[in-house]
Design a protein around this motif. Structure first.
Motif, PDB file in Angstrom:
ATOM      1  N   GLU A 448       0.811  -1.216   0.000  1.00 15.50           N
ATOM      2  CA  GLU A 448       0.000   0.000   0.000  1.00 15.50           C
ATOM      3  C   GLU A 448       0.845   1.267   0.000  1.00 15.50           C
ATOM      4  O   GLU A 448       0.453   2.289  -0.576  1.00 15.50           O
ATOM      5  CB  GLU A 448      -0.905   0.014   1.229  1.00 15.50           C
ATOM      6  CG  GLU A 448      -2.041  -1.003   1.175  1.00 15.50           C
ATOM      7  CD  GLU A 448      -2.833  -1.040   2.471  1.00 15.50           C
ATOM      8  OE1 GLU A 448      -2.544  -0.204   3.365  1.00 15.50           O
ATOM      9  OE2 GLU A 448      -3.719  -1.896   2.604  1.00 15.50           O
ATOM     10  N   SER A 449       2.019   1.226   0.637  1.00 18.56           N
ATOM     11  CA  SER A 449       2.772   2.454   0.858  1.00 18.56           C
ATOM     12  C   SER A 449       4.124   2.492   0.151  1.00 18.56           C
ATOM     13  O   SER A 449       4.776   3.540   0.143  1.00 18.56           O
ATOM     14  CB  SER A 449       3.003   2.655   2.365  1.00 18.56           C
ATOM     15  OG  SER A 449       1.782   2.664   3.068  1.00 18.56           O
ATOM     16  N   TYR A 450       4.563   1.387  -0.418  1.00 12.94           N
ATOM     17  CA  TYR A 450       5.899   1.324  -1.029  1.00 12.94           C
ATOM     18  C   TYR A 450       5.806   0.680  -2.402  1.00 12.94           C
ATOM     19  O   TYR A 450       4.842  -0.020  -2.714  1.00 12.94           O
ATOM     20  CB  TYR A 450       6.847   0.506  -0.146  1.00 12.94           C
ATOM     21  CG  TYR A 450       7.252   1.201   1.137  1.00 12.94           C
ATOM     22  CD1 TYR A 450       8.494   1.819   1.269  1.00 12.94           C
ATOM     23  CD2 TYR A 450       6.383   1.233   2.227  1.00 12.94           C
ATOM     24  CE1 TYR A 450       8.861   2.458   2.443  1.00 12.94           C
ATOM     25  CE2 TYR A 450       6.736   1.872   3.398  1.00 12.94           C
ATOM     26  CZ  TYR A 450       7.982   2.473   3.500  1.00 12.94           C
ATOM     27  OH  TYR A 450       8.343   3.113   4.660  1.00 12.94           O
ATOM     28  N   HIS A 451       6.822   0.922  -3.214  1.00 11.31           N
ATOM     29  CA  HIS A 451       6.902   0.296  -4.532  1.00 11.31           C
ATOM     30  C   HIS A 451       8.288  -0.309  -4.726  1.00 11.31           C
ATOM     31  O   HIS A 451       9.275   0.160  -4.146  1.00 11.31           O
ATOM     32  CB  HIS A 451       6.606   1.299  -5.645  1.00 11.31           C
ATOM     33  CG  HIS A 451       7.601   2.432  -5.723  1.00 11.31           C
ATOM     34  ND1 HIS A 451       7.528   3.548  -4.900  1.00 11.31           N
ATOM     35  CD2 HIS A 451       8.700   2.612  -6.514  1.00 11.31           C
ATOM     36  CE1 HIS A 451       8.528   4.380  -5.177  1.00 11.31           C
ATOM     37  NE2 HIS A 451       9.251   3.833  -6.155  1.00 11.31           N
ATOM     38  N   LEU A 452       8.351  -1.330  -5.564  1.00 16.76           N
ATOM     39  CA  LEU A 452       9.598  -2.055  -5.796  1.00 16.76           C
ATOM     40  C   LEU A 452      10.522  -1.236  -6.685  1.00 16.76           C
ATOM     41  O   LEU A 452      10.115  -0.756  -7.751  1.00 16.76           O
ATOM     42  CB  LEU A 452       9.285  -3.406  -6.458  1.00 16.76           C
ATOM     43  CG  LEU A 452      10.466  -4.329  -6.759  1.00 16.76           C
ATOM     44  CD1 LEU A 452      11.083  -4.844  -5.461  1.00 16.76           C
ATOM     45  CD2 LEU A 452      10.009  -5.513  -7.624  1.00 16.76           C
ATOM     46  N   VAL A 453      11.790  -1.078  -6.249  1.00 20.14           N
ATOM     47  CA  VAL A 453      12.770  -0.327  -7.048  1.00 20.14           C
ATOM     48  C   VAL A 453      13.974  -1.185  -7.436  1.00 20.14           C
ATOM     49  O   VAL A 453      14.753  -0.792  -8.320  1.00 20.14           O
ATOM     50  CB  VAL A 453      13.261   0.927  -6.290  1.00 20.14           C
ATOM     51  CG1 VAL A 453      12.119   1.899  -6.057  1.00 20.14           C
ATOM     52  CG2 VAL A 453      13.938   0.547  -4.970  1.00 20.14           C
ATOM     53  N   TYR A 454      14.158  -2.329  -6.769  1.00 22.48           N
ATOM     54  CA  TYR A 454      15.306  -3.180  -7.099  1.00 22.48           C
ATOM     55  C   TYR A 454      14.941  -4.613  -6.756  1.00 22.48           C
ATOM     56  O   TYR A 454      14.354  -4.893  -5.702  1.00 22.48           O
ATOM     57  CB  TYR A 454      16.546  -2.749  -6.300  1.00 22.48           C
ATOM     58  CG  TYR A 454      17.772  -3.605  -6.572  1.00 22.48           C
ATOM     59  CD1 TYR A 454      18.604  -3.331  -7.656  1.00 22.48           C
ATOM     60  CD2 TYR A 454      18.103  -4.690  -5.757  1.00 22.48           C
ATOM     61  CE1 TYR A 454      19.737  -4.104  -7.912  1.00 22.48           C
ATOM     62  CE2 TYR A 454      19.219  -5.467  -6.002  1.00 22.48           C
ATOM     63  CZ  TYR A 454      20.031  -5.172  -7.081  1.00 22.48           C
ATOM     64  OH  TYR A 454      21.135  -5.944  -7.336  1.00 22.48           O
ATOM     65  N   ASN A 455      15.314  -5.532  -7.636  1.00 20.19           N
ATOM     66  CA  ASN A 455      15.010  -6.945  -7.427  1.00 20.19           C
ATOM     67  C   ASN A 455      16.202  -7.784  -7.871  1.00 20.19           C
ATOM     68  O   ASN A 455      16.681  -7.641  -8.996  1.00 20.19           O
ATOM     69  CB  ASN A 455      13.764  -7.340  -8.226  1.00 20.19           C
ATOM     70  CG  ASN A 455      13.289  -8.739  -7.874  1.00 20.19           C
ATOM     71  OD1 ASN A 455      13.741  -9.329  -6.887  1.00 20.19           O
ATOM     72  ND2 ASN A 455      12.386  -9.277  -8.671  1.00 20.19           N
TER      73      ASN A 455
END
Length: 465
Positions: A448-455
């Protein structure tokens, strides 16, 4: 003195395996990424965070006694550029070398074995080090070192040895509570031998622990007692841990135990057999949440000593008429040859499975973690080592707090609210053993509050929306 070819082969195999183990340990000193889950944690445990209130940040918890952290913090200024875990892994290596030397002394001076046989026992013990060097935040090897010194004192019997042995086991206990197993075994041994000596041993142990533990319990408002004595008891059993740890490097342990149990107990080896018996009784306790292969260290040390003695009795001397005239000598010889083969196989497995080899993927992961240092504010991580690499404080260690949470002794609402409020500049989740996701609603709050930037293959990094 002429030893049988099969014992010489075992000796050479154990020596090569020990040399490889030492080389791997040296390489691990400069490996810049965490290997074990708790790597880096000792850097965040100090006088202000040890046994602190569970209800205030940082949420850090240890169920170990304080001596390991005291020793660690006394020299934690030792740093090597681009090797953040150098110091804690160096401490583990020193403790392992000291323990191996004590194995040699116990066999040579306490059991009156030859230098060759004593060295074989030390090499066999050290050959298991690939199980440990990856777990650099565990005080098990320090506890083992002082416990072995107490064993040496009981066998050599210098003046006032009972007092010094009791004090040594007490110091071992202040590194880790499993020293209580050595205390129980040694006390039982002394009671069988001389009750007056047993009393001296008990008093020395109890007085030193009382002097240290009672004030710590008082000034921590009982949290020291809870963390060290109660928390390990309520930590849930996790029997899959034993299956995870029974891997190829532990195959030699099976052979050592078989050798140790192949002959009747003698007067000289009684203490070691009492230790082996007590360690066997508590084997099931290894299967605790968060346990790892270092828990085998006491059993490996005792088995290495007994196994070496019995292996030498069975096939050691080329002119050993007693062994050759025994009806099952061919079977013993075959077992010894199989043991040598297993040592060679372990050598190949250790080198092949070396986790301390950098590649392009790991370089990318290291660069990503280092880049987090430029973010403002705290980050939330599952591995303390990630915070150490990023140069950020550790605000939450989720592994042991999950035990408190499961037992209803701690509430995760504040951490969840901070995630919802985007209080963390980044969240780093592992791909394996995602402890944070054991807590209810954590994944939903992150989405809800964060998004993926590195995987990567090791972890994911999330930043606030």
């Amino acid at each position: 003195m002429q030893y049988s070819p099969v014992l010489l082969v075992v000796f050479c195999s154990a020596f090569l395996l020990s040399a490889a183990s030492f080389a791997l340990a040296l390489q691990s000193l400069f490996y810049p990424l965490p290997i074990d889950f708790a790597d880096g944690l000792p850097y965040f445990i100090n006088a202000t965070t040890m046994y602190k209130s569970f209800s205030t940040q940082p949420y850090l918890l240890t169920y170990y006694p304080p001596l390991y952290y005291v020793v660690f913090n006394a020299f934690s200024f030792i740093r090597v550029n681009n090797a953040p875990f150098f110091y804690e892994r160096l401490l583990e290596l020193i403790a392992e070398l000291a323990s191996a030397f004590l194995v040699y002394l116990i066999l040579k001076k306490g059991m009156h074995s030859s230098a060759f046989v004593s060295a074989l026992g030390a090499f066999l013990f050290f050959s298991f080090y690939p199980l440990y060097y990856a777990v650099s935040s565990n005080p098990e090897l320090f506890e083992l070192c002082f416990s072995l010194f107490a064993v040496f004192l009981l066998l050599r019997k210098p003046r006032n040895y009972e007092y010094f042995a009791g004090l040594s086991v007490a110091v071992a206990f202040l590194f880790k509570q499993t020293a209580a197993l050595f205390f129980i075994a040694m006390l039982a041994f002394l009671i069988m031998k001389d009750k007056k000596s047993a009393l001296k041993f008990f008093l020395a142990f109890a007085i030193l622990l009382g002097i240290i533990c009672l004030p710590l319990t008082y000034y921590s408002e009982g949290r020291f007692f809870f963390s060290v004595f109660i928390l390990p008891l309520v930590t849930p059993q996790y029997f899959l841990e034993i299956a995870n740890m029974l891997v190829v490097p532990l195959l030699p342990l099976f052979f050592l135990i078989v050798f140790a149990l192949s002959e009747p107990i003698s007067k000289e080896t009684l203490l070691l057999y009492v230790l082996l018996f007590v360690l066997f009784l508590t084997f099931v306790d290894i299967a605790k949440w968060g346990s790892n292969a270092t828990y085998f260290a006491p059993l490996i040390a005792v088995s290495s000593m007994l196994g070496t003695i019995r292996l030498n009795d069975l096939v050691g001397m080329q002119s050993n008429k007693r062994s050759k005239n025994a009806g099952n000598y061919p079977a013993r010889l075959l077992l010894a040859r199989a043991f040598a083969l297993v040592l060679v196989f372990s050598l190949i497995a250790d080198v092949y499975s070396n986790p301390c080899v950098m590649n392009a993927q790991k370089e990318s992961e290291l660069a990503e973690l280092r880049s987090l240092s430029y973010l403002q504010g705290n980050i939330l991580v599952e591995k303390p080592g990630y915070a150490l690499i990023a140069g950020k404080p550790l605000v939450f260690e989720p592994s042991m707090f999950w035990v408190l949470h499961k037992k209803g002794l701690w509430n995760d609402s504040e951490i969840l609210q901070q995630i919802k409020d985007r209080s963390f500049s980044a969240i780093v989740l592992q791909h394996i053993s995602r402890i944070l996701l054991y807590y209810n609603d954590t994944k939903e709050c992150i989405n809800e509050s964060y998004h993926l930037v590195y995987n990567s293959t090791a972890f994911e990094v999330y930043e606030p929306d």
